[in-house]
Write a protein that holds these residues in place. Sequence first.
Motif, PDB file in Angstrom:
ATOM      1  N   CYS A  89       5.704  27.162 -10.513  1.00 14.56           N
ATOM      2  CA  CYS A  89       5.666  27.267  -9.294  1.00 14.56           C
ATOM      3  C   CYS A  89       4.066  26.885  -9.187  1.00 14.56           C
ATOM      4  O   CYS A  89       3.022  27.364  -9.635  1.00 14.56           O
ATOM      5  CB  CYS A  89       5.486  28.742  -8.991  1.00 14.56           C
ATOM      6  N   TYR A  90       3.994  25.712  -8.347  1.00 20.15           N
ATOM      7  CA  TYR A  90       2.549  25.191  -8.194  1.00 20.15           C
ATOM      8  C   TYR A  90       2.017  25.866  -6.803  1.00 20.15           C
ATOM      9  O   TYR A  90       2.498  25.717  -5.813  1.00 20.15           O
ATOM     10  CB  TYR A  90       2.458  23.837  -8.015  1.00 20.15           C
ATOM     11  N   ASP A  91       0.855  26.394  -6.932  1.00 20.04           N
ATOM     12  CA  ASP A  91       0.061  26.965  -5.810  1.00 20.04           C
ATOM     13  C   ASP A  91      -0.969  26.074  -5.223  1.00 20.04           C
ATOM     14  O   ASP A  91      -1.942  25.871  -6.157  1.00 20.04           O
ATOM     15  CB  ASP A  91      -0.524  28.396  -6.039  1.00 20.04           C
ATOM     16  N   LEU A  92      -0.292  25.142  -4.435  1.00 16.37           N
ATOM     17  CA  LEU A  92      -1.351  23.796  -3.901  1.00 16.37           C
ATOM     18  C   LEU A  92      -2.675  24.020  -3.579  1.00 16.37           C
ATOM     19  O   LEU A  92      -3.582  23.322  -3.501  1.00 16.37           O
ATOM     20  CB  LEU A  92      -0.334  22.864  -3.256  1.00 16.37           C
ATOM     21  N   GLN A  93      -2.726  25.347  -2.873  1.00 11.47           N
ATOM     22  CA  GLN A  93      -4.013  25.777  -1.862  1.00 11.47           C
ATOM     23  C   GLN A  93      -4.965  26.169  -3.234  1.00 11.47           C
ATOM     24  O   GLN A  93      -6.089  25.887  -2.999  1.00 11.47           O
ATOM     25  CB  GLN A  93      -3.943  26.809  -1.168  1.00 11.47           C
ATOM     26  N   LYS A  94      -4.466  26.895  -4.114  1.00 10.40           N
ATOM     27  CA  LYS A  94      -5.076  27.734  -5.084  1.00 10.40           C
ATOM     28  C   LYS A  94      -5.440  26.757  -6.381  1.00 10.40           C
ATOM     29  O   LYS A  94      -6.257  27.279  -7.190  1.00 10.40           O
ATOM     30  CB  LYS A  94      -4.811  29.191  -5.386  1.00 10.40           C
ATOM     31  N   SER A  95      -4.776  25.948  -6.392  1.00  9.27           N
ATOM     32  CA  SER A  95      -4.988  25.053  -7.388  1.00  9.27           C
ATOM     33  C   SER A  95      -4.525  25.438  -8.987  1.00  9.27           C
ATOM     34  O   SER A  95      -5.422  25.306 -10.045  1.00  9.27           O
ATOM     35  CB  SER A  95      -6.348  24.342  -7.701  1.00  9.27           C
ATOM     36  N   TYR A  96      -3.555  26.133  -9.162  1.00  8.63           N
ATOM     37  CA  TYR A  96      -3.031  26.588 -10.423  1.00  8.63           C
ATOM     38  C   TYR A  96      -1.474  26.614 -10.189  1.00  8.63           C
ATOM     39  O   TYR A  96      -0.767  26.573  -9.170  1.00  8.63           O
ATOM     40  CB  TYR A  96      -3.600  28.013 -10.705  1.00  8.63           C
ATOM     41  N   LYS A  97      -0.962  26.770 -11.458  1.00  6.74           N
ATOM     42  CA  LYS A  97       0.655  26.498 -11.640  1.00  6.74           C
ATOM     43  C   LYS A  97       0.938  27.701 -12.527  1.00  6.74           C
ATOM     44  O   LYS A  97       0.286  27.903 -13.516  1.00  6.74           O
ATOM     45  CB  LYS A  97       0.963  25.136 -12.279  1.00  6.74           C
ATOM     46  N   ILE A  98       1.865  28.490 -12.194  1.00  5.84           N
ATOM     47  CA  ILE A  98       2.702  29.722 -12.826  1.00  5.84           C
ATOM     48  C   ILE A  98       3.830  29.263 -13.272  1.00  5.84           C
ATOM     49  O   ILE A  98       4.865  28.868 -12.505  1.00  5.84           O
ATOM     50  CB  ILE A  98       2.391  30.919 -12.108  1.00  5.84           C
ATOM     51  N   SER A  99       4.216  29.224 -14.788  1.00  2.75           N
ATOM     52  CA  SER A  99       5.345  28.653 -15.296  1.00  2.75           C
ATOM     53  C   SER A  99       6.164  30.150 -16.062  1.00  2.75           C
ATOM     54  O   SER A  99       5.255  30.893 -16.647  1.00  2.75           O
ATOM     55  CB  SER A  99       5.211  27.600 -16.151  1.00  2.75           C
ATOM     56  N   ARG A 100       7.472  30.177 -15.810  1.00  5.81           N
ATOM     57  CA  ARG A 100       8.076  31.003 -16.595  1.00  5.81           C
ATOM     58  C   ARG A 100       8.966  30.212 -17.554  1.00  5.81           C
ATOM     59  O   ARG A 100       9.430  29.644 -17.416  1.00  5.81           O
ATOM     60  CB  ARG A 100       9.280  31.636 -15.704  1.00  5.81           C
ATOM     61  N   PHE A 101       8.251  30.424 -18.871  1.00  4.70           N
ATOM     62  CA  PHE A 101       8.866  29.736 -20.086  1.00  4.70           C
ATOM     63  C   PHE A 101      10.036  30.731 -20.483  1.00  4.70           C
ATOM     64  O   PHE A 101       9.986  31.775 -20.823  1.00  4.70           O
ATOM     65  CB  PHE A 101       7.880  29.550 -21.163  1.00  4.70           C
ATOM     66  N   MET A 102      11.281  30.032 -20.906  1.00  8.95           N
ATOM     67  CA  MET A 102      12.516  30.754 -20.968  1.00  8.95           C
ATOM     68  C   MET A 102      13.056  30.139 -22.186  1.00  8.95           C
ATOM     69  O   MET A 102      12.663  29.036 -22.620  1.00  8.95           O
ATOM     70  CB  MET A 102      13.457  30.487 -19.636  1.00  8.95           C
ATOM     71  N   ASP A 103      13.894  30.823 -23.026  1.00 16.65           N
ATOM     72  CA  ASP A 103      14.346  30.553 -24.265  1.00 16.65           C
ATOM     73  C   ASP A 103      15.876  30.198 -24.051  1.00 16.65           C
ATOM     74  O   ASP A 103      16.200  29.945 -22.936  1.00 16.65           O
ATOM     75  CB  ASP A 103      14.195  31.667 -25.403  1.00 16.65           C
ATOM     76  N   GLU A 104      16.527  29.834 -25.084  1.00 20.94           N
ATOM     77  CA  GLU A 104      17.786  29.341 -25.168  1.00 20.94           C
ATOM     78  C   GLU A 104      18.883  30.124 -24.451  1.00 20.94           C
ATOM     79  O   GLU A 104      19.671  29.864 -23.792  1.00 20.94           O
ATOM     80  CB  GLU A 104      18.240  28.826 -26.458  1.00 20.94           C
ATOM     81  N   GLN A 105      18.459  31.469 -24.743  1.00 20.06           N
ATOM     82  CA  GLN A 105      19.399  32.458 -23.935  1.00 20.06           C
ATOM     83  C   GLN A 105      18.858  32.913 -22.691  1.00 20.06           C
ATOM     84  O   GLN A 105      19.410  34.208 -22.320  1.00 20.06           O
ATOM     85  CB  GLN A 105      19.611  33.888 -25.051  1.00 20.06           C
ATOM     86  N   ASP A 106      18.102  32.254 -21.886  1.00 18.58           N
ATOM     87  CA  ASP A 106      17.613  32.487 -20.962  1.00 18.58           C
ATOM     88  C   ASP A 106      16.742  33.785 -20.618  1.00 18.58           C
ATOM     89  O   ASP A 106      16.567  34.507 -19.527  1.00 18.58           O
ATOM     90  CB  ASP A 106      18.802  32.653 -19.701  1.00 18.58           C
TER      91      ASP A 106
END
Length: 151
Positions: free
Chosen positions: A47-64
Amino acid sequence: MLYRKRFIPEEVVPLEDDEILLENERYLVTRWHTIKPRADFAWGISCYDLQKSYKISRFMDEQDRLVYYYCDVVEWEAQGGDKFFTDLLADVIIHPDGSIHVVDLEEIADAREQGRITEAQANKALRILAALLKDLEKEGVETLFFRGVRP
């Protein structure tokens, strides 16, 4: 098309396999698989917050299962229909137990010394990092992430 620009290593990578799930004036949400196979995670949602200039990502494994959240400090620009996201090097990792680690700050100093980033970019990275840490403390990573993911 989306592109990731990095200073260390110096590269511009087209994110041609990223699937755009949501795009509006404030947020861009993508789903992706790792570019190269990894043992620790397989896919994620960013999820890129275009106004605040950061990206938050959920890193998931093969079992979700959630491995961790990874927050990137970025700047971005649109060129025609393309978006270029430049990694400003400072990152934050939030583990499922709630522990927070700020990482890669030495890369800002290295890139500055090597002339790869400007003083203005280094200062911008540190200011965005400070704002991100305040947002994380005030609202929590899941609130920040899901605000962009849920329209």
